[in-house]
Design a protein around this motif. Sequence first.
Motif, short mmCIF file in Angstrom:
data_model
loop_
_atom_site.label_atom_id
_atom_site.label_comp_id
_atom_site.label_asym_id
_atom_site.label_seq_id
_atom_site.Cartn_x
_atom_site.Cartn_y
_atom_site.Cartn_z
N TRP A 13 14.06 -26.92 18.78
CA TRP A 13 12.93 -27.09 19.67
C TRP A 13 13.32 -26.87 21.12
CZ3 TRP A 13 10.67 -32.60 20.71
CH2 TRP A 13 9.60 -32.50 21.60
N MET A 18 9.88 -28.50 16.46
CA MET A 18 8.92 -29.57 16.76
C MET A 18 8.41 -30.23 15.49
SD MET A 18 6.39 -28.71 19.88
CE MET A 18 6.39 -26.98 20.18
N ALA A 54 2.97 -28.04 17.97
CA ALA A 54 3.78 -27.08 17.20
C ALA A 54 2.92 -25.94 16.68
CB ALA A 54 4.48 -27.80 16.05
#
Length: 123
Positions: A121, A89, A45
């Motif tokens: 995401w 994420m 991320a």
Amino acid sequence: DRKLNLDGELFPSGNSYWPSSVSNMVSDPDSPSGKVWLAFMTISAMTTLISWYPYYLSNVYIGEEVPLFRCFPCLSMMTARSVLPALGMMLVALDHTAPANVWSDAQQATLIFHTGGAICWIG
């Protein structure tokens, strides 16, 4: 053999346990798999967030002129494509779920955030 548990005994139900999702497999943050999941998801991320990939990859660059919402033109689609997947994420990694048989009202609320993170995401 999948019919046996970690102690080599048959499962009481006669059926082996198979998690319904990856999130259920790594839902315990104190387990080795949960710690590895959290580490890799956090790293991915952060690297996705700092890469600003839509601005540097020509196959996904659409220009700053395209707004995310027509009624709210100050947020561009490019910025959303850079930030939302990384935030999603992090939500998936940090908001742990539980198997359906142990859900409570609090688990239901966290599941809403977890699912929202997955939508941000994946898209």
